[in-house]
Design an enzyme around this catalytic site. Sequence first.
Site, PDB file in Angstrom:
ATOM      1  N   LYS A  57       0.853  -1.204   0.000  1.00 23.84           N
ATOM      2  CA  LYS A  57       0.000   0.000   0.000  1.00 23.84           C
ATOM      3  C   LYS A  57       0.879   1.242   0.000  1.00 23.84           C
ATOM      4  O   LYS A  57       2.051   1.201   0.409  1.00 23.84           O
ATOM      5  CB  LYS A  57      -0.945   0.024   1.207  1.00 23.84           C
ATOM      6  N   PRO A 106       9.657  -4.194  -0.841  1.00 26.73           N
ATOM      7  CA  PRO A 106      10.822  -3.893  -0.004  1.00 26.73           C
ATOM      8  C   PRO A 106      10.482  -3.883   1.486  1.00 26.73           C
ATOM      9  O   PRO A 106       9.348  -3.573   1.868  1.00 26.73           O
ATOM     10  CB  PRO A 106      11.275  -2.517  -0.491  1.00 26.73           C
ATOM     11  N   VAL A 107      11.489  -4.223   2.294  1.00 27.77           N
ATOM     12  CA  VAL A 107      11.301  -4.402   3.745  1.00 27.77           C
ATOM     13  C   VAL A 107      11.613  -3.080   4.464  1.00 27.77           C
ATOM     14  O   VAL A 107      12.528  -2.359   4.072  1.00 27.77           O
ATOM     15  CB  VAL A 107      12.262  -5.522   4.227  1.00 27.77           C
ATOM     16  N   ALA A 147       9.892  -0.304   4.613  1.00 29.48           N
ATOM     17  CA  ALA A 147       9.824   0.671   3.534  1.00 29.48           C
ATOM     18  C   ALA A 147       8.663   1.650   3.627  1.00 29.48           C
ATOM     19  O   ALA A 147       8.573   2.583   2.843  1.00 29.48           O
ATOM     20  CB  ALA A 147       9.730  -0.081   2.200  1.00 29.48           C
ATOM     21  N   SER A 154       2.563  -6.229   7.081  1.00 26.84           N
ATOM     22  CA  SER A 154       1.116  -6.259   7.380  1.00 26.84           C
ATOM     23  C   SER A 154       0.349  -7.015   6.309  1.00 26.84           C
ATOM     24  O   SER A 154      -0.590  -7.758   6.608  1.00 26.84           O
ATOM     25  CB  SER A 154       0.570  -4.830   7.464  1.00 26.84           C
ATOM     26  N   ASP A 183      -2.170  -1.559  10.145  1.00 20.21           N
ATOM     27  CA  ASP A 183      -2.403  -1.578   8.689  1.00 20.21           C
ATOM     28  C   ASP A 183      -3.027  -2.885   8.200  1.00 20.21           C
ATOM     29  O   ASP A 183      -3.427  -2.978   7.035  1.00 20.21           O
ATOM     30  CB  ASP A 183      -1.073  -1.389   7.939  1.00 20.21           C
TER      31      ASP A 183
HETATM   32  O1  C5P Z   1       0.340  -0.996  14.458  1.00 16.51           O
HETATM   33  P1  C5P Z   1       1.751  -1.100  14.027  1.00 16.51           P
HETATM   34  O2  C5P Z   1       2.462  -2.277  14.614  1.00 16.51           O
HETATM   35  O3  C5P Z   1       1.934  -1.003  12.552  1.00 16.51           O
HETATM   36  O4  C5P Z   1       2.472   0.183  14.620  1.00 16.51           O
HETATM   37  C1  C5P Z   1       3.868   0.303  14.686  1.00 16.51           C
HETATM   38  C2  C5P Z   1       4.226   1.451  15.589  1.00 16.51           C
HETATM   39  O5  C5P Z   1       3.860   2.688  14.982  1.00 16.51           O
HETATM   40  C3  C5P Z   1       3.499   1.467  16.920  1.00 16.51           C
HETATM   41  O6  C5P Z   1       4.211   0.723  17.871  1.00 16.51           O
HETATM   42  C4  C5P Z   1       3.495   2.930  17.283  1.00 16.51           C
HETATM   43  O7  C5P Z   1       4.749   3.319  17.812  1.00 16.51           O
HETATM   44  C5  C5P Z   1       3.365   3.608  15.935  1.00 16.51           C
HETATM   45  N1  C5P Z   1       1.962   3.951  15.593  1.00 16.51           N
HETATM   46  C6  C5P Z   1       1.335   4.992  16.247  1.00 16.51           C
HETATM   47  N2  C5P Z   1       0.040   5.294  15.933  1.00 16.51           N
HETATM   48  C7  C5P Z   1      -0.625   4.595  14.997  1.00 16.51           C
HETATM   49  C8  C5P Z   1      -0.001   3.537  14.308  1.00 16.51           C
HETATM   50  C9  C5P Z   1       1.308   3.244  14.624  1.00 16.51           C
HETATM   51  O8  C5P Z   1       1.922   5.670  17.105  1.00 16.51           O
HETATM   52  N3  C5P Z   1      -1.890   4.927  14.724  1.00 16.51           N
END
Ligand code: C5P
Length: 324
Positions: free
Chosen positions: A11, A99-100, A102, A108, A141
Amino acid sequence: MDQCVLLAPAKINLYLEIIGDRPDGFHELAMVMQTVALSDRITLSRLSSDTIRIRCSHPEVPSDSSNLAYRAAELMQRKFPRASARHGGLSIEIEKNIPVGAGLAGGSTDAAAVLVGIDLLWQLGLTRAELEILGATLGSDVPFCIAGGTAIATGRGEKISPLPDLQGLYMVLAKYRSLSVSTPWAYQTYRHQFESGYVREPASLLARQERVHSGPMVAAIAAQATRGLAQQEGWAIAQRLYNDLEKVVLPAHPQVQALREACAACPGVLGAMMSGSGPTVFALSQTQAEAEVVKATLAAQFDDPDLELWVTSLSTAGVRLETL
Ligand code: C5P
């Protein structure tokens, strides 16, 4: 059914606004998300033992429980113990094309594919909403990655409101192979710098999230749905690209800033921006031929073996079954 092969697309964020803090430590967001055609391929097979085995073509992707796809399989085993006992363990093979680290939701989307694939292999008959609720426990995500297309995402990013399909735009994705950005770092740094502007009252928070529904990016997407994607509509969407995380990631990585500027200046580019927490930059074009010229121009201009470039297009679907 013993095996299924799924395509798990990446995405980009066409719009990413950070509105405020949440009690769970995450951020309240208002985003417009868009699936792109570049996809990983996930092969899920049943194993006779009750273990989860994961293999990935990319050396930097872990093959243990730190991989989100592994955690997706674990979650399904825990939530559906009887089906798990009946069908046995799972082998997950990931052909990594995204890509990782990225900002393209590569981890996700792999997890989303594992949820969708296990639902099929175990014949659970879960609805999309049920899969999204499971996905939200794995990462913000993941729910979007399940259905994909074009959508508004609010809350942590897990509340999805589908938008009309956006089609017929092409893009170059540009990323330095050796550079990854940590998403927690990007959000924490943003908080340190911009916390004083965060919206705090619940009513104002809601109003800000609702504003994206009637905002200019969504209006440009709706116009495209009724009139078709003419040059004017593609341009209108590209003019409304927005990402708050650029404010912290670009100053920390001047080479990404330079790449973004070069993308925006390329002939045939409607608009360019960093996706998510980066460091991938995308440059939108009206045709595939123009995107190919943009790719060649950037390759010649930077002449850097560390810079990876892909031509891809917008896509209207999330996780898709390739074969059973
Ligand atoms: O949900 P996900 O594991 O992708 O989120 C990774 C990190 O990004 C979270 O640990 C947080 O630090 C940050 N994040 C956030 N607010 C969001 C989504 C992600 O602060 N709405």
